[in-house]
Design an enzyme around this catalytic site. Structure first.
Site, PDB file in Angstrom:
ATOM      1  NE  ARG A   1      72.345  73.605  -5.253  1.00 39.08           N
ATOM      2  CZ  ARG A   1      72.988  73.462  -6.421  1.00 39.08           C
ATOM      3  NH1 ARG A   1      74.232  72.971  -6.436  1.00 39.08           N
ATOM      4  NH2 ARG A   1      72.432  73.797  -7.552  1.00 39.08           N
TER       5      ARG A   1
ATOM      6  CB  CYS B   1      65.907  75.730  -5.535  1.00 40.48           C
ATOM      7  SG  CYS B   1      65.895  76.035  -7.316  1.00 40.48           S
TER       8      CYS B   1
ATOM      9  CD  GLU C   1      69.136  74.147  -3.390  1.00 39.25           C
ATOM     10  OE1 GLU C   1      69.596  75.200  -3.855  1.00 39.25           O
ATOM     11  OE2 GLU C   1      68.732  73.212  -4.113  1.00 39.25           O
TER      12      GLU C   1
END
EC number: 1.3.1.98
Length: 296
Positions: free
Chosen positions: A164, A216, A287
């Protein structure tokens, strides 16, 4: 180019929460990127680049922020093809479902794991999006980056990619950059459509794909159980606060049940992070990006 004053952030994000920003500048083509330095000087505000809004938690209230929304959309184009693969040029604002439809028609494999993600290519690159063990960085050949007043096609080898994470070598003093497009290296293969359908079906069974969600909320820890498993064991699967909740399908998905506020979302996320830390000694990292600034 279009300017929207007092832009409603809840209408710009898949989670559907948030207040307003001072202004939104919609850039309709690459030629308009040259206007960015003048716009930034004119407004004198911090800049936030917003794509499809699928990984964003916009906070409540009024924010003195200039949102740049590059609407750089075009049909994906095959540039070259050789034994090493097929190079495809894609513009940043191209929705991922549209890119996957192109891959299905052309029988190009490599991106099936992105099925079910509602974002755009630019946002997917900016966070190195992925699922099921694959990420878009695996297929990048180069990225068209606008930063510090100039555009450059940057080979992926010059970028820093991780879980990420995407950091280009070009950056202005404040770290601001904009993804304008990319070249992807894919491969010819049979059964691409079937694999996309299977991936999407699996996600629908495990994740709230059709809900108003930011995806998420937490990154998975470097080792040990996933964030979803930790949240589940801490009792946050299906946990609600006002009009927001952690999904009953997947504990790491924050959803807006229809009447939520960003303030409620922040409170619920903080409670979940603190509970996991207290019970398991694991401090989860966000995230989802907060607009305009981190709240944890």
């Amino acid at each position: 180019m279009r300017t929207v004053l007092d832009c409603d952030l809840s209408a710009r994000t898949t989670l559907g929460l948030g207040g307003v920003c001072a202004a939104e500048i919609v850039l309709e083509g690459r030629s308009e990127l040259a206007l960015i330095p003048g716009l930034v000087r004119k407004w004198g505000l911090p800049v936030f680049v917003l794509g499809a809004g699928s990984n964003i938690l916009a906070l409540d209230g009024r924010h003195d922020v200039l949102v740049l929304r590059p609407r750089l959309i075009g049909d994906p184009q095959i540039v070259t093809e050789d034994e090493a693969g097929v190079i495809v040029q894609v513009e940043a604002a191209t929705p991922l479902p549209r890119l996957l439809a192109f891959c299905r028609r052309e029988e190009l494999t490599g991106l099936e794991g992105l099925a079910g993600i509602p974002g755009s290519l630019g946002g997917a690159i900016a966070m190195n999006a992925g699922s099921f063990g694959a990420c878009i960085g695996d297929c990048l050949q180069s990225v068209d980056i606008w930063s510090a007043g100039r555009m450059e096609q940057v080979p992926v080898e010059r970028c820093t990619l991780g879980y990420r994470t995407f950091v280009p070598p070009l950056a202005s003093a404040d770290g601001f950059f904009l993804v304008a497009g990319a070249r992807l290296r894919l491969r010819r293969a049979e059964g691409v459509g079937r694999r996309i359908a299977e991936t999407l079906a699996l996600k629908k069974a495990r994740q709230p794909v059709s809900a108003r969600s930011a995806g998420c909320i937490f990154k998975n820890p470097p080792s040990g159980p996933s964030a979803g498993m930790l949240l589940d064991q801490a009792g946050f699967r299906g946990k609600t606060l006002g009009g927001v909740a952690f999904s009953g399908l997947h504990a790491n998905f924050l959803v807006n049940t229809g009447s939520g506020t960003a303030t409620e979302a922040c409170s619920l996320v903080r409670a979940a992070r603190d509970a996991v830390c207290e019970r398991f000694g694991v401090l989860l990292s966000m995230e989802v990006k907060a607009l305009p600034c981190p709240f944890l």
